[in-house]
Design a protein around this motif. Structure first.
Motif, PDB file in Angstrom:
ATOM      1  N   TYR A  46       5.407  -7.661   4.179  1.00 34.59           N
ATOM      2  CA  TYR A  46       4.836  -6.999   2.998  1.00 34.59           C
ATOM      3  C   TYR A  46       4.198  -5.672   3.413  1.00 34.59           C
ATOM      4  CZ  TYR A  46       5.446 -11.240   0.231  1.00 34.59           C
ATOM      5  OH  TYR A  46       5.978 -12.308  -0.436  1.00 34.59           O
ATOM      6  N   ARG A  47       4.139  -4.766   2.469  1.00 32.89           N
ATOM      7  CA  ARG A  47       3.516  -3.465   2.731  1.00 32.89           C
ATOM      8  C   ARG A  47       2.913  -2.924   1.442  1.00 32.89           C
ATOM      9  NH1 ARG A  47       8.905  -0.844   4.756  1.00 32.89           N
ATOM     10  NH2 ARG A  47       9.041  -2.994   5.474  1.00 32.89           N
ATOM     11  N   ASN A  48       2.095  -1.890   1.584  1.00 27.71           N
ATOM     12  CA  ASN A  48       1.499  -1.232   0.426  1.00 27.71           C
ATOM     13  C   ASN A  48       2.486  -0.256  -0.214  1.00 27.71           C
ATOM     14  OD1 ASN A  48      -1.234  -1.523   2.318  1.00 27.71           O
ATOM     15  ND2 ASN A  48      -1.568  -1.872   0.150  1.00 27.71           N
ATOM     16  N   PHE A  49       2.388  -0.107  -1.525  1.00 25.16           N
ATOM     17  CA  PHE A  49       3.017   1.031  -2.178  1.00 25.16           C
ATOM     18  C   PHE A  49       2.265   2.296  -1.740  1.00 25.16           C
ATOM     19  CE2 PHE A  49       4.046  -2.429  -5.129  1.00 25.16           C
ATOM     20  CZ  PHE A  49       5.394  -2.194  -5.386  1.00 25.16           C
ATOM     21  N   PRO A  50       2.931   3.444  -1.698  1.00 23.43           N
ATOM     22  CA  PRO A  50       2.218   4.690  -1.374  1.00 23.43           C
ATOM     23  C   PRO A  50       1.090   4.921  -2.374  1.00 23.43           C
ATOM     24  CG  PRO A  50       4.593   5.035  -1.313  1.00 23.43           C
ATOM     25  CD  PRO A  50       4.378   3.674  -1.902  1.00 23.43           C
ATOM     26  N   ARG A  51      -0.128   5.016  -1.916  1.00 23.39           N
ATOM     27  CA  ARG A  51      -1.277   5.048  -2.814  1.00 23.39           C
ATOM     28  C   ARG A  51      -1.394   6.351  -3.593  1.00 23.39           C
ATOM     29  NH1 ARG A  51      -6.561   3.957  -0.631  1.00 23.39           N
ATOM     30  NH2 ARG A  51      -7.416   5.507  -2.035  1.00 23.39           N
ATOM     31  N   THR A  52      -0.834   7.441  -3.061  1.00 21.54           N
ATOM     32  CA  THR A  52      -0.999   8.728  -3.726  1.00 21.54           C
ATOM     33  C   THR A  52       0.092   9.003  -4.761  1.00 21.54           C
ATOM     34  OG1 THR A  52       0.260   9.837  -1.977  1.00 21.54           O
ATOM     35  CG2 THR A  52      -2.148   9.727  -1.724  1.00 21.54           C
ATOM     36  N   GLU A  53       1.087   8.119  -4.865  1.00 22.93           N
ATOM     37  CA  GLU A  53       2.196   8.355  -5.786  1.00 22.93           C
ATOM     38  C   GLU A  53       2.159   7.341  -6.933  1.00 22.93           C
ATOM     39  OE1 GLU A  53       5.852   8.239  -3.634  1.00 22.93           O
ATOM     40  OE2 GLU A  53       5.065   9.467  -1.975  1.00 22.93           O
ATOM     41  N   PRO A  54       2.371   7.808  -8.165  1.00 20.56           N
ATOM     42  CA  PRO A  54       2.488   6.859  -9.274  1.00 20.56           C
ATOM     43  C   PRO A  54       3.683   5.936  -9.050  1.00 20.56           C
ATOM     44  CG  PRO A  54       2.265   9.119 -10.079  1.00 20.56           C
ATOM     45  CD  PRO A  54       2.513   9.202  -8.606  1.00 20.56           C
ATOM     46  N   LEU A  55       3.568   4.704  -9.499  1.00 19.04           N
ATOM     47  CA  LEU A  55       4.652   3.751  -9.312  1.00 19.04           C
ATOM     48  C   LEU A  55       5.865   4.108 -10.164  1.00 19.04           C
ATOM     49  CD1 LEU A  55       2.681   0.376  -9.326  1.00 19.04           C
ATOM     50  CD2 LEU A  55       3.675   1.539  -7.364  1.00 19.04           C
ATOM     51  N   ALA A  56       7.048   3.739  -9.684  1.00 22.08           N
ATOM     52  CA  ALA A  56       8.284   3.901 -10.445  1.00 22.08           C
ATOM     53  C   ALA A  56       8.311   2.902 -11.603  1.00 22.08           C
ATOM     54  CB  ALA A  56       9.495   3.687  -9.535  1.00 22.08           C
ATOM     55  N   TYR A  57       9.125   3.187 -12.591  1.00 17.81           N
ATOM     56  CA  TYR A  57       9.173   2.347 -13.796  1.00 17.81           C
ATOM     57  C   TYR A  57       9.469   0.892 -13.454  1.00 17.81           C
ATOM     58  CZ  TYR A  57      10.669   0.414 -18.270  1.00 17.81           C
ATOM     59  OH  TYR A  57      10.795  -0.386 -19.376  1.00 17.81           O
ATOM     60  N   GLU A  58      10.477   0.641 -12.604  1.00 18.43           N
ATOM     61  CA  GLU A  58      10.851  -0.744 -12.309  1.00 18.43           C
ATOM     62  C   GLU A  58       9.724  -1.488 -11.591  1.00 18.43           C
ATOM     63  OE1 GLU A  58      12.920   1.842  -9.108  1.00 18.43           O
ATOM     64  OE2 GLU A  58      12.536   1.932 -11.274  1.00 18.43           O
ATOM     65  N   ASP A  59       8.924  -0.782 -10.794  1.00 23.93           N
ATOM     66  CA  ASP A  59       7.795  -1.426 -10.125  1.00 23.93           C
ATOM     67  C   ASP A  59       6.656  -1.708 -11.099  1.00 23.93           C
ATOM     68  OD1 ASP A  59       9.101  -1.389  -7.654  1.00 23.93           O
ATOM     69  OD2 ASP A  59       8.409   0.656  -7.232  1.00 23.93           O
ATOM     70  N   VAL A  60       6.437  -0.789 -12.032  1.00 21.62           N
ATOM     71  CA  VAL A  60       5.435  -1.024 -13.079  1.00 21.62           C
ATOM     72  C   VAL A  60       5.817  -2.256 -13.894  1.00 21.62           C
ATOM     73  CG1 VAL A  60       4.415  -0.096 -15.201  1.00 21.62           C
ATOM     74  CG2 VAL A  60       4.744   1.396 -13.212  1.00 21.62           C
ATOM     75  N   LEU A  61       7.079  -2.330 -14.289  1.00 17.18           N
ATOM     76  CA  LEU A  61       7.539  -3.477 -15.066  1.00 17.18           C
ATOM     77  C   LEU A  61       7.406  -4.776 -14.270  1.00 17.18           C
ATOM     78  CD1 LEU A  61       8.847  -4.656 -17.572  1.00 17.18           C
ATOM     79  CD2 LEU A  61      11.085  -4.013 -16.648  1.00 17.18           C
ATOM     80  N   LEU A  62       7.676  -4.723 -12.974  1.00 16.55           N
ATOM     81  CA  LEU A  62       7.562  -5.915 -12.142  1.00 16.55           C
ATOM     82  C   LEU A  62       6.114  -6.401 -12.086  1.00 16.55           C
ATOM     83  CD1 LEU A  62       9.075  -7.860 -10.231  1.00 16.55           C
ATOM     84  CD2 LEU A  62       8.523  -6.297  -8.358  1.00 16.55           C
ATOM     85  N   VAL A  63       5.177  -5.484 -11.901  1.00 20.92           N
ATOM     86  CA  VAL A  63       3.763  -5.874 -11.864  1.00 20.92           C
ATOM     87  C   VAL A  63       3.345  -6.472 -13.212  1.00 20.92           C
ATOM     88  CG1 VAL A  63       1.400  -5.037 -11.653  1.00 20.92           C
ATOM     89  CG2 VAL A  63       3.158  -4.201 -10.084  1.00 20.92           C
ATOM     90  N   LEU A  64       3.732  -5.838 -14.304  1.00 18.24           N
ATOM     91  CA  LEU A  64       3.360  -6.340 -15.627  1.00 18.24           C
ATOM     92  C   LEU A  64       3.954  -7.723 -15.886  1.00 18.24           C
ATOM     93  CD1 LEU A  64       3.622  -3.139 -17.875  1.00 18.24           C
ATOM     94  CD2 LEU A  64       1.576  -4.175 -16.871  1.00 18.24           C
ATOM     95  N   THR A  65       5.176  -7.944 -15.414  1.00 18.04           N
ATOM     96  CA  THR A  65       5.800  -9.256 -15.580  1.00 18.04           C
ATOM     97  C   THR A  65       5.038 -10.324 -14.799  1.00 18.04           C
ATOM     98  OG1 THR A  65       7.967  -8.238 -15.917  1.00 18.04           O
ATOM     99  CG2 THR A  65       7.942 -10.556 -15.283  1.00 18.04           C
ATOM    100  N   HIS A  66       4.613  -9.990 -13.586  1.00 13.76           N
ATOM    101  CA  HIS A  66       3.825 -10.938 -12.794  1.00 13.76           C
ATOM    102  C   HIS A  66       2.473 -11.208 -13.458  1.00 13.76           C
ATOM    103  CE1 HIS A  66       6.889 -10.354  -9.797  1.00 13.76           C
ATOM    104  NE2 HIS A  66       6.254 -11.074  -8.897  1.00 13.76           N
TER     105      HIS A  66
END
Length: 387
Positions: free
Chosen positions: A90-110
């Motif tokens: 596991y790793r962190n998403f880049p903290r200085t960059e807004p998340l991509a749409y598919e990653d946003v949707l994945l977090v919201l689904t979880h």
């Protein structure tokens, strides 16, 4: 560890509470370590048992959190020892960059799958659920807020107004006017949001980019991943699925609380996305709600849409999304910086009061990335009617 009489090395992370009285007081360290221990010892295991009892396959259940080996929360001696997710890929998403749409949707689904457990338990196991939430009193926005904390919050609004001046757009006058009104409401608004008791769930409470880890999803076969997720029927082709599919773990449950789902949603949306992604916010909220109802139904509650209709989610966002805005005001300046540029707050807290800590962060307020992100958040809060 010794497994079958053979030593086996493991990689662990130790979270240890601060020891100086100033830092412990400022961060309410004892209460927050106790909260995380309670979540790992009681809440998440009970949620896991409830999912299994409702016939949800283990691979499909919400289990997106680290494994705790041992924890201790004696006053002045608090720690949590957990498995090192980095060692598992596991790793962190880049903290200085807004998340991509598919990653946003994945977090919201979880988040939807996590929130669904609360809705289902309230209907099917109300006594057990009530016992859980009785121990989740608010630990941060507890009235009456200290004057120094209110002053700290109000300065954050002043900084946000400055971002509009540094990155001007048409209509900013109305946005700045609304921000000025919110300045006087800020502290009480945060209290009101966390004290809401209508349509409540257990919230993660601190759902931002540094508390979410990801790794590439295990091998997919016929559109179904090894953890049971079915991606057939959506817009992904198999190449995109192989390249983009991720699994998540949520860290840092120290401020888990009982409140509206809008607490987690607004915090994540306004602290981890940009204006371009938020153009699709109505669509994202629809998809969150669909995932929520689908999981509520899978947990044996067949009237999920009546239990929490989409219109009620929209109403909650109108009333309580200001919580996420409040957290963005407090955190975006540090989120938009690389970690090496952050001031050493821990060292400063050995001798410094809160107002001076605020001064340490001032250089970050001139960061173009912060100015762009913060001004965009302010405009979107007004545009969506959340402020």
């Amino acid at each position: 560890l010794v497994f079958n009489e053979v030593p086996k090395p493991i990689s662990v992370i130790a979270k240890v509470a601060p020891t100086t009285s100033l830092r412990r007081s400022l961060y309410n360290s004892s209460a927050h370590f106790q909260r995380e221990k309670y979540v790992f010892d009681v809440v998440l295991p009970m949620f896991d048992r409830f999912q299994q009892a409702r016939g949800l396959r283990v691979a499909k259940s919400f289990s997106h959190y680290p494994s705790v080996i041992v924890s201790e929360c004696c006053e002045g001696f608090e720690y949590i020892l957990q498995r090192d997710l980095m060692a598992q890929g596991y790793r962190n998403f880049p903290r200085t960059e807004p998340l991509a749409y598919e990653d946003v949707l994945l977090v919201l689904t979880h988040l939807a799958q996590f929130h669904a457990i609360s809705f289902a338990m309230q209907q099917q196991a109300p006594d057990a659920y009530a016992q859980i939430v009785s121990q989740l009193q608010e630990t941060i926005f507890v009235p009456p807020l200290h004057t120094s904390f209110v002053d700290f919050l109000q300065r954050k609004v002043d900084y946000a107004i400055e971002t509009l001046q540094r990155n001007p757009e048409a209509g900013d006058g109305a946005v700045a006017e609304r921000l000025c009104r919110f300045r006087d409401e800020y502290g009480q608004a945060m209290v009101d949001c966390v004290q809401n008791r209508d349509d409540t769930v257990i919230c993660h409470g601190d759902c931002w980019i540094s508390n979410i880890l990801y790794r590439t999803m295990p091998t997919q076969r016929n559109g179904v991943t090894d953890d049971g997720h079915n991606f057939n029927g959506n817009s992904y082709n198999q190449h995109q699925l192989h390249q983009n599919a991720k699994e998540l773990k949520f860290l840092d449950w120290q401020v888990a609380r009982c409140s509206t789902p809008a607490i987690d949603l607004s915090y994540f949306i306004f602290c981890c996305t940009d204006s371009e992604i938020r153009e699709r916010l109505p669509e994202l909220l629809r998809k969150y709600h669909s995932a929520l109802i689908r999981r509520i139904d899978e947990l044996g509650t067949m009237n999920g849409r009546e239990l929490f209709p989409f219109e009620r989610l929209q109403m909650h966002m109108k009333k309580y999304a200001r919580f996420g805005f409040g957290m963005a005001l407090m955190t975006l300046h540090s989120t938009c910086c690389v970690e090496s540029d952050l001031p050493n707050v821990s060292a400063a807290l050995e001798t410094t009061e809160l107002v001076d800590i605020d001064e340490l962060a001032k250089d970050m307020l001139y960061n173009p990335a912060y100015i762009k992100r913060m001004s965009g958040v302010c405009r979107d809060m007004v545009r969506f009617g959340y402020l």
